[in-house]
Design an enzyme around this catalytic site. Structure first.
Site, mmCIF file in Angstrom:
data_model
loop_
_atom_site.group_PDB
_atom_site.id
_atom_site.type_symbol
_atom_site.label_atom_id
_atom_site.label_comp_id
_atom_site.label_asym_id
_atom_site.label_seq_id
_atom_site.Cartn_x
_atom_site.Cartn_y
_atom_site.Cartn_z
ATOM 1 N N GLY A 186 0.761 -0.759 -0.578
ATOM 2 C CA GLY A 186 0.047 -0.483 -0.225
ATOM 3 C C GLY A 186 0.813 1.100 -0.014
ATOM 4 O O GLY A 186 1.234 1.485 1.097
ATOM 5 N N SER A 234 1.253 3.933 -3.533
ATOM 6 C CA SER A 234 0.546 5.178 -4.003
ATOM 7 C C SER A 234 -0.950 5.197 -3.313
ATOM 8 O O SER A 234 -1.860 4.017 -2.851
ATOM 9 C CB SER A 234 0.528 4.461 -5.909
ATOM 10 O OG SER A 234 1.582 3.791 -5.851
ATOM 11 N N GLU A 268 12.968 -3.812 -5.327
ATOM 12 C CA GLU A 268 12.192 -3.860 -5.709
ATOM 13 C C GLU A 268 12.290 -3.323 -7.417
ATOM 14 O O GLU A 268 12.225 -3.781 -8.464
ATOM 15 C CB GLU A 268 10.650 -3.422 -6.075
ATOM 16 C CG GLU A 268 10.074 -2.670 -6.603
ATOM 17 C CD GLU A 268 8.262 -2.043 -6.245
ATOM 18 O OE1 GLU A 268 7.612 -1.896 -7.101
ATOM 19 O OE2 GLU A 268 8.368 -1.370 -5.444
#
Length: 384
Positions: free
Chosen positions: A133, A135, A251
């Protein structure tokens, strides 16, 4: 400029980790055989919880995590090999992807012992599915401006706000949310924290977002007076920005920023070989040279992770250049096929090209937009 690129020292995959390649290759072949090209091209978005549980049972999840929590206690190079083979084959990895890549390492580094024991073994088994969670509407990649807020209560936290573009939120059990626990959006990075949110709790509404391909792997998530326990907090209150910055290095630097279009590339090359065309050899050679260079950069970032470092700038470089490469592939392949209108092309290849062409614009959005990444790179080079 030199001081940034000096940190991307070339590295090789250790033989002990390369030894995993035939094992994971055989495993993947047994599970993806028969899947059509356009399904395999959805690898990142390919949600198959049963496949993820099978990966966990075979010991291919939690590779970098301690055995005490159900992991394999290997290094980032082992995960690189496994991820590379999964994506190259177009295996459906979406169910476990975020939990294995980001959530578990984050909980391991910043979580309490109770949180580690509660979540990490289930992640390693492919049973606990997480989403991120970050953006929000009006914020996008500018994470410092998030408005979703968690207020302290007598028993924990009261969560209100909204997240958007949340991958597979509708299928996930938990979300690690970046929220504001003090101050206002004007305070930017100050006052941000990370909370583990059980998505089955009352007050949570999840709405899938259908994209141009007809798939719905994104969602918007609404929090309306959601009551969280005190131990939902990950790490230190107010340290969410530092934590999420470190998390994004996981990421942005891996092979997932190189191989999003590789199933299409392989199919196109196979098509050229089948019909005996050699005029596209220079273009194929260019793609192979770019892919080899990007792979070397990604391995160099993995070497930094193996040393316990957080290569934020280097990871941003890999992500920026990698997604550019991924986006160029469908355009170039489409132009090539269109330039030979009398050439017989398998419908499956056309469907795969159509899918990748539609989804490719998102490659430079997910994980941080190109503009945000280049800002990070510029600061790292002392240009901002």
């Amino acid at each position: 400029m030199p001081e940034v690129f000096d940190t991307l020292t070339l590295a090789s995959l250790p033989p002990v980790d390369e030894a995993l390649r035939p094992l994971i290759r055989d495993f993947v072949a047994a599970h993806v055989e028969g899947l059509p090209l356009d399904r395999r091209a959805r690898s990142w978005q390919g949600f198959d919880a049963a496949f993820s549980r099978s990966l966990g049972e075979a010991g291919f999840l939690g590779l970098t995590l301690p055995k005490a929590y159900g992991g394999q206690e290997r290094g980032p190079f082992a995960r690189f090999v496994v991820v590379e083979e999964l994506l190259a084959a177009g295996a459906p990895v979406a169910a476990h992807w975020i939990a294995d890549r980001q959530s578990a390492p984050l909980i391991l580094h910043y979580g309490t012992e109770e949180q580690r024991k509660r979540y990490i073994p289930a992640i390693c088994r492919g049973e606990a599915l997480f989403c991120i969670g970050m953006s929000e509407p009006g914020a996008g990649s500018d994470l410092a401006s998030v408005r979703t807020r968690a207020e302290r209560t007598a028993g924990g936290w009261l969560l209100n706000g909204q997240k958007i573009w949340t991958t597979n939120a509708m299928h996930s059990h938990f979300m690690i949310a970046l929220v504001r626990t003090s101050g206002t959006p004007a305070d930017r990075q100050s006052g941000l924290s990370q909370l583990i949110v059980d998505l089955s709790l009352p007050g949570i509404t999840i709405r899938p977002i259908i994209d141009l391909t007809g798939d719905a792997h994104f969602a918007e998530v609404f929090f309306d007076n959601v009551e969280l326990p005190d131990d939902a907090l990950v790490g230190q209150e107010g340290q969410g920005w530092a934590q999420v910055t470190a998390e994004l290095a996981f990421e942005r630097s891996g092979p997932e920023r190189i191989y999003s279009s590789v199933v299409l590339l392989d199919a196109w090359i196979a098509h050229l070989q089948k019909i005996g065309r050699t005029d596209a050899a220079p273009l194929v050679g260019r793609f192979m040279a770019e892919l080899a260079t990007l792979r070397a950069m990604s391995i160099a970032c993995t070497a930094r992770l193996a040393l316990g470092e957080s290569p934020v700038v280097e990871a941003s470089l890999v992500k920026d250049r990698g997604t550019t490469f991924e986006q160029e592939l469908p355009i170039a392949i489409g132009d090539d096929l269109a330039g030979h209108p009398d050439e017989p092309v398998a419908p499956e290849l056309y469907r795969t090209l159509l899918y990748v062409t539609h989804i490719a614009p998102s490659f430079s959005l997910r994980g941080g937009t190109r503009e945000i990444l280049r800002g990070i790179i510029a600061r790292g080079m002392g240009l901002r």
